[in-house]
Design an enzyme around this catalytic site. Structure first.
Site, PDB file in Angstrom:
ATOM      1  N   ASN A  10       0.876  -1.174   0.000  1.00 41.82           N
ATOM      2  CA  ASN A  10       0.000   0.000   0.000  1.00 41.82           C
ATOM      3  C   ASN A  10       0.912   1.223   0.000  1.00 41.82           C
ATOM      4  OD1 ASN A  10      -1.778   2.058   0.438  1.00 41.82           O
ATOM      5  ND2 ASN A  10      -2.462   1.373   2.464  1.00 41.82           N
ATOM      6  N   TRP A  11       1.018   1.837  -1.178  1.00 43.14           N
ATOM      7  CA  TRP A  11       1.955   2.970  -1.305  1.00 43.14           C
ATOM      8  C   TRP A  11       1.425   4.233  -0.629  1.00 43.14           C
ATOM      9  CZ3 TRP A  11       3.497   2.512  -7.241  1.00 43.14           C
ATOM     10  CH2 TRP A  11       4.230   1.328  -7.423  1.00 43.14           C
ATOM     11  N   LYS A  12       0.163   4.234  -0.270  1.00 41.15           N
ATOM     12  CA  LYS A  12      -0.483   5.415   0.343  1.00 41.15           C
ATOM     13  C   LYS A  12      -0.209   6.652  -0.535  1.00 41.15           C
ATOM     14  CE  LYS A  12      -0.289   3.133   4.785  1.00 41.15           C
ATOM     15  NZ  LYS A  12      -0.268   3.215   6.234  1.00 41.15           N
ATOM     16  N   HIS A  96      -9.603   1.228   4.793  1.00 45.28           N
ATOM     17  CA  HIS A  96      -8.326   1.394   5.501  1.00 45.28           C
ATOM     18  C   HIS A  96      -8.544   2.315   6.702  1.00 45.28           C
ATOM     19  CE1 HIS A  96      -4.226   2.523   6.428  1.00 45.28           C
ATOM     20  NE2 HIS A  96      -3.859   1.439   5.789  1.00 45.28           N
ATOM     21  N   GLU A  98      -6.942   4.708   7.754  1.00 49.62           N
ATOM     22  CA  GLU A  98      -6.757   6.140   7.456  1.00 49.62           C
ATOM     23  C   GLU A  98      -8.000   6.713   6.795  1.00 49.62           C
ATOM     24  OE1 GLU A  98      -3.013   5.449   5.501  1.00 49.62           O
ATOM     25  OE2 GLU A  98      -2.207   4.878   7.458  1.00 49.62           O
ATOM     26  N   GLU A 168      -5.647  -4.830  10.362  1.00 52.82           N
ATOM     27  CA  GLU A 168      -4.624  -3.814  10.578  1.00 52.82           C
ATOM     28  C   GLU A 168      -4.920  -3.079  11.891  1.00 52.82           C
ATOM     29  OE1 GLU A 168      -2.576  -2.781   6.602  1.00 52.82           O
ATOM     30  OE2 GLU A 168      -4.104  -1.291   6.991  1.00 52.82           O
ATOM     31  N   GLY A 174       2.361   2.268  10.894  1.00 53.85           N
ATOM     32  CA  GLY A 174       3.321   3.360  10.779  1.00 53.85           C
ATOM     33  C   GLY A 174       3.988   3.716  12.097  1.00 53.85           C
ATOM     34  N   SER A 213       3.272  -2.226  10.385  1.00 53.11           N
ATOM     35  CA  SER A 213       4.716  -2.293  10.644  1.00 53.11           C
ATOM     36  C   SER A 213       5.327  -3.660  10.305  1.00 53.11           C
ATOM     37  CB  SER A 213       5.034  -1.889  12.091  1.00 53.11           C
ATOM     38  OG  SER A 213       4.626  -0.541  12.329  1.00 53.11           O
ATOM     39  N   GLY A 234       2.861  -1.160   4.348  1.00 55.22           N
ATOM     40  CA  GLY A 234       2.929   0.273   4.076  1.00 55.22           C
ATOM     41  C   GLY A 234       4.357   0.691   3.814  1.00 55.22           C
ATOM     42  N   GLY A 235       5.004   1.265   4.824  1.00 54.57           N
ATOM     43  CA  GLY A 235       6.340   1.843   4.671  1.00 54.57           C
ATOM     44  C   GLY A 235       7.349   0.946   3.963  1.00 54.57           C
TER      45      GLY A 235
HETATM   46  P1  13P Z   1       2.933   0.325   7.788  1.00 58.21           P
HETATM   47  O1  13P Z   1       3.457  -0.979   7.206  1.00 58.21           O
HETATM   48  O2  13P Z   1       3.706   1.522   7.326  1.00 58.21           O
HETATM   49  O3  13P Z   1       2.755   0.241   9.269  1.00 58.21           O
HETATM   50  O4  13P Z   1       1.450   0.514   7.175  1.00 58.21           O
HETATM   51  C1  13P Z   1       0.559  -0.519   7.243  1.00 58.21           C
HETATM   52  C2  13P Z   1      -0.628  -0.173   6.428  1.00 58.21           C
HETATM   53  O5  13P Z   1      -1.371   0.734   6.781  1.00 58.21           O
HETATM   54  C3  13P Z   1      -0.866  -0.912   5.187  1.00 58.21           C
HETATM   55  O6  13P Z   1      -2.121  -0.644   4.650  1.00 58.21           O
END
Ligand code: 13P
Length: 252
Positions: A10-12, A96, A98, A168, A174, A213, A234-235
């Site tokens: 997930n590149w956000k 998600h 967010e 999640e 994050g 994470s 994510g990251g």
């Molecule tokens: P991180 O891996 O950066 O914690 O993000 C997880 C995420 O929200 C994937 O959708």
């Protein structure tokens, strides 16, 4: 049980067109040699045409990070399922945390989106998860139940034969704090059990990803748990080397 694991990036809202293409090239170079795991990237809308074009003859799955619950009309700033179909987008992240907690999407909104995505043959990666204070108050299962039931009530449990669920925990996203494999497994087993109460064969085939994470050094421990079928990353999905290493953790 024959669930193919999935590792999804997930590149956000990160990167540029140039950096996204560069990342994709690096992932593609190595992904062909990785068999037995579905690899997916969820790019920002604006880069999806370029990503879809680049991945036309690749086995990497392309996804969007959201879609509108309406088909078309006066919805400024929104993107519909049929617009995603124009680019042969395979999958979409829905609900998600967010979207739920920064942009105020309700469980009912998310359920409508799941319904519309499945009708458009775009596979939803439907996200659920509790906040830290909810976990601390012992409310984890109640939160997950409410989020899952919104979809079951609107669409029926059968829709989960066409949905991937991502657990999640909001406190792990994050933050660098990962759920332990046991903590994640406990919630994954709970989610599978909820579906099994109504349909055991859909439950057995349901792919359940963990997100929060996930890094190269903790992926294997998480993915080796019985009910964890891969991850939503994510990251670490923004670094080709880390992402590829996590993809490999899902198979060895
Ligand atoms: P991180 O891996 O950066 O914690 O993000 C997880 C995420 O929200 C994937 O959708």
């Amino acid at each position: 049980m024959s669930r193919v694991p999935m590792v999804a990036g997930n590149w956000k809202m990160n990167g540029s067109l140039a950096s996204s293409c560069d990342l994709l090239e690096k992932i593609e170079e190595q992904s062909d040699s990785i068999k037995g795991v579905d690899i997916a990237v969820f790019a920002p809308y604006i880069y999806l045409p370029a990503v879809c074009e680049k991945l036309k003859s690749s086995s990497i799955i392309t996804g969007a990070q959201n879609l509108c619950k309406y088909d078309s009309g006066a919805y400024t700033g929104e993107v519909s399922a049929s617009m995603l179909q124009d680019f042969s987008v395979d999958a979409v992240i829905l609900g998600h945390s967010e979207r739920r907690h920064v942009f105020g999407e309700s469980s009912a909104d998310v359920a409508e989106k799941v319904k519309i995505a499945v009708a458009a043959e775009i596979t939803p990666v439907f996200c659920v998860g509790e906040k830290l204070e909810e976990r601390e108050r012992g409310k984890t299962e109640a939160v997950i139940l409410e989020q899952m039931n919104a979809v079951i009530d609107l669409c029926g449990v059968e829709i989960f034969s066409k949905v991937i669920v991502a657990y999640e925990p909001v406190w792990a996203i994050g933050t660098g704090i990962t759920a332990t494999p046991e903590q994640a497994q406990e919630v994954h087993a709970y989610i599978r059990g909820l579906i099994a109460e109504q349909n055991s064969s859909i439950a057995a085939d349901l792919r359940l990803l963990y997100g929060g994470s996930v890094k190269p050094d903790n992926a294997k421990g998480l993915f080796s748990m019985n009910d964890i079928d891969g991850g939503l990353i994510g990251g670490a999905s923004l670094k080709a080397e880390d992402f590829i290493s996590i993809c490999k953790s899902a198979i060895d």
